[in-house]
Design an enzyme around this catalytic site. Structure first.
Site, mmCIF file in Angstrom:
data_model
loop_
_atom_site.group_PDB
_atom_site.id
_atom_site.type_symbol
_atom_site.label_atom_id
_atom_site.label_comp_id
_atom_site.label_asym_id
_atom_site.label_seq_id
_atom_site.Cartn_x
_atom_site.Cartn_y
_atom_site.Cartn_z
ATOM 1 N N HIS A 131 0.879 -1.174 0.060
ATOM 2 C CA HIS A 131 -0.136 -0.152 0.079
ATOM 3 C C HIS A 131 0.597 1.171 -0.012
ATOM 4 O O HIS A 131 0.485 2.424 -0.132
ATOM 5 C CB HIS A 131 -0.812 -0.006 1.057
ATOM 6 C CG HIS A 131 -0.448 0.285 2.720
ATOM 7 N ND1 HIS A 131 -0.182 -0.932 3.512
ATOM 8 C CD2 HIS A 131 -0.046 1.358 3.042
ATOM 9 C CE1 HIS A 131 0.310 -0.321 4.653
ATOM 10 N NE2 HIS A 131 0.499 1.072 4.301
ATOM 11 N N ASP A 167 0.198 -7.626 1.786
ATOM 12 C CA ASP A 167 0.609 -6.269 1.660
ATOM 13 C C ASP A 167 2.330 -6.148 1.588
ATOM 14 O O ASP A 167 2.585 -5.133 2.342
ATOM 15 C CB ASP A 167 -0.051 -5.595 2.787
ATOM 16 C CG ASP A 167 -0.107 -4.240 2.792
ATOM 17 O OD1 ASP A 167 0.222 -3.524 1.788
ATOM 18 O OD2 ASP A 167 -0.008 -3.510 4.050
ATOM 19 N N GLY A 202 3.927 6.931 8.095
ATOM 20 C CA GLY A 202 5.185 7.199 7.778
ATOM 21 C C GLY A 202 6.339 6.000 7.937
ATOM 22 O O GLY A 202 6.985 5.645 7.310
ATOM 23 N N ASN A 203 5.753 5.110 9.209
ATOM 24 C CA ASN A 203 6.474 3.845 9.517
ATOM 25 C C ASN A 203 6.081 2.926 8.694
ATOM 26 O O ASN A 203 6.900 1.901 8.671
ATOM 27 C CB ASN A 203 5.980 3.638 11.016
ATOM 28 C CG ASN A 203 6.967 4.103 12.098
ATOM 29 O OD1 ASN A 203 6.354 5.179 12.942
ATOM 30 N ND2 ASN A 203 8.291 3.885 11.979
ATOM 31 N N SER A 204 5.128 2.827 7.892
ATOM 32 C CA SER A 204 4.531 1.799 7.279
ATOM 33 C C SER A 204 5.624 1.203 5.993
ATOM 34 O O SER A 204 6.104 2.146 5.333
ATOM 35 C CB SER A 204 3.219 2.120 6.201
ATOM 36 O OG SER A 204 2.819 1.030 5.731
ATOM 37 N N GLY A 231 -7.021 -26.656 -0.133
ATOM 38 C CA GLY A 231 -8.053 -26.922 -0.678
ATOM 39 C C GLY A 231 -9.255 -27.246 0.304
ATOM 40 O O GLY A 231 -10.213 -28.260 0.268
#
Length: 514
Positions: free
Chosen positions: A131, A161, A258-260, A316
């Site tokens: 992201h 992500d 901002g740490n992402s 499955g």
């Protein structure tokens, strides 16, 4: 003296040849090495020995770990193209902009965003969150020593992500990949990133929990939910992405916007997680941060670097995570484990002998408490790999070895002009339900959503891929023509969609399309 000089010369030449041969072999086989193996070669060639594993409780001086990690954590700036619309907003923007809290106004300049990343290879590979870079037109990387680079996206994996990007460089500082399986609740950790554009910020905390599944990957923004500063929200309902893999490390180390994409490291300076999300009512730190475990990330990043995409294997089955409420609903007395409610014909579980009603109690000998205990383990494997499951069937415990299968491909159907027009109207594609799906949802007819376009009608209504549509405005839907007819015969511009989400829960959504 001459003999000594000759011996010294021979030793020097031999050493040079050995080093040259080593470099030749290193370059030849580097493309087939995993990122962890590349790091071992790099650390060995630079005479850097891995730190001795210590209990974090016995080491509370974080200066060495911070000094080792900070140079390899980068600041990422992204630019998103936005053209002035001169008042010519799309119909969907006009209809849904205010409803979904979007800023619907002319944009005269590119929009900017920022995040963090971690250098994991001396030749410039960087791990960050999907992201952070998703749909970015331009990506800039600023290193700790203030060098600017243009980055390109090697590949992304929305299911976890994660994203892998690259800058052109050599002998860049790296953060050593650790082992997230060895992480213990209560141990000290550091979060390193760029919160609020404050570059190279280090915060400390402990591991609060492991294996957290918070339903945040693929969820849509809701104004009434707990806001996440990384542009995401706590999940309260059906996620768009129904194949999300979540098994977060939870920490109370301060994480903010901002740490992402930044680093979560242990006190040895080893990377154990990629910071990804927080739970917050305010949009800022409230004590609950979440990081993607590095052992899951290793497989994802290696696949992206080798193949450009992630190769996943599937057990499955579909299952329910057991708790007191689920046990009562299923009329069973077991409150821990995963209840198998469907075994996919032809899948690995079916071939191994699993049955509906089995309760998965162990994965690779480890007790199962949450869905993440199975999902993360499978997420590290590829088609053809085997996984050992222990299940409770009645009063008997049985062991099965399941060979993971590649995901079954979506049936290809000819696209008519009507289907193309329908895709443009709905922002979605459909195929008739199969006999298996009819049995699963207990229906006689319907259509399956096979694709959802960003910004389209179905995107706004949060109808995800895999959903089954059985009625539109109370008119039965059996094929694409029925959808087209229903769309062209709306009453008061209201569109009511009925059916089932991929997990079998009922779907009903009403929207205004005039």
């Amino acid at each position: 003296m001459k003999k000594f000089g000759l011996t010294l010369l021979t030793a020097f030449v031999g050493g040079a040849m050995a080093l040259g041969g080593y470099r030749l072999v290193e370059n030849k086989y580097a493309s087939n090495m995993s990122f962890e193996d590349k790091q071992k070669v790099y650390l060995a060639s630079n005479h850097m020995s891995p730190a001795t594993t210590l209990s974090s409780a016995g080491q509370t001086d974080f200066t060495e770990a911070a000094a080792a990690v900070t140079p390899a954590v980068v600041y990422i700036r992204t630019t998103y193209s936005s053209q002035p619309d001169n008042g010519q907003q799309s119909q969907l923007q006009q209809m849904f902009g205010d409803m979904f809290g979007q800023r619907v106004r002319p944009q005269m300049a590119p929009e900017m965003a920022s995040g963090s990343g971690v250098i994991i290879s001396p030749d410039g590979y960087i791990v960050t969150n999907n992201h952070v870079v998703d749909k970015a037109e331009k990506i800039e990387v600023v290193t700790n020593d203030h060098q600017d680079f243009k980055a390109k996206v090697i590949g992304t994996d929305p299911s976890t992500d994660l994203a892998l990007i690259k800058i052109e460089g050599h002998d860049l500082p790296i953060v050593k990949l650790g082992n997230s399986d060895n992480v213990r609740v209560g141990e000290w950790v550091l979060a390193v990133g760029n919160p609020f554009k404050l570059t190279s910020t280090v915060t400390a905390g402990i591991v609060s929990a492991k294996g957290r599944n918070i339903g945040i990957i693929g969820s849509e923004d809701n104004q009434d939910e707990n806001q996440n500063p990384f542009g995401r929200t706590q999940y309260q309902g059906q996620p768009k992405l129904n194949k999300a893999i979540e098994s977060f490390i939870q920490t109370d180390a301060a994480i903010n916007p901002g740490n992402s994409g930044g680093a979560l490291v242990n006190t040895n300076g080893e990377l154990i997680g990629i910071n990804s999300a927080i739970a917050s009512h305010t949009g800022s730190y409230e004590g609950y941060g979440f990081a993607i475990p590095i052992n899951l990330a290793k497989k994802v990043l290696d696949d992206i670097e080798k193949y450009g995409a992630v190769k996943r294997g599937y057990v499955g089955i579909s299952f329910k995570e057991l708790d007191q409420d689920a046990a009562q609903q299923l009329h069973i007395d077991r409150t821990v484990g995963l209840y198998v409610d469907q075994v996919i014909p032809g899948g690995g579980a079916a071939q191994a002998g699993l049955e509906k009603g089995d309760i998965i109690t162990k994965v690779e000998g480890n007790k199962v408490y949450e869905s993440s205990d199975l999902q993360e383990r499978v997420g590290r494997l590829e088609p053809g790999d085997k996984i050992h499951l222990t299940v409770l069937r009645g009063n008997d415990e049985k062991n099965f070895t399941v060979t993971l299968k590649p995901e079954a491909p979506v049936a290809k159907v000819a696209v008519s002009k009507s289907a193309e027009e329908l895709f443009n109207k709905f922002g979605a594609s459909f195929i008739p339900v199969s006999s298996t799906q009819k049995a699963k949802f207990h229906i006689n007819a319907g259509v399956v959503v096979t694709q959802v376009r960003d910004g389209g009608l179905f995107d706004y209504t949060e109808v995800p891929v895999g959903s089954v549509i059985t009625e539109i405005n109370r008119q039965p839907i059996a094929n694409i023509d029925d959808i087209d007819h229903a769309l062209n015969n709306l009453k008061n511009g209201l569109l009511t969609i009925s059916g089932y989400y991929p997990d079998g829960s009922k779907l009903r959504s009403t929207i205004q399309v005039q």
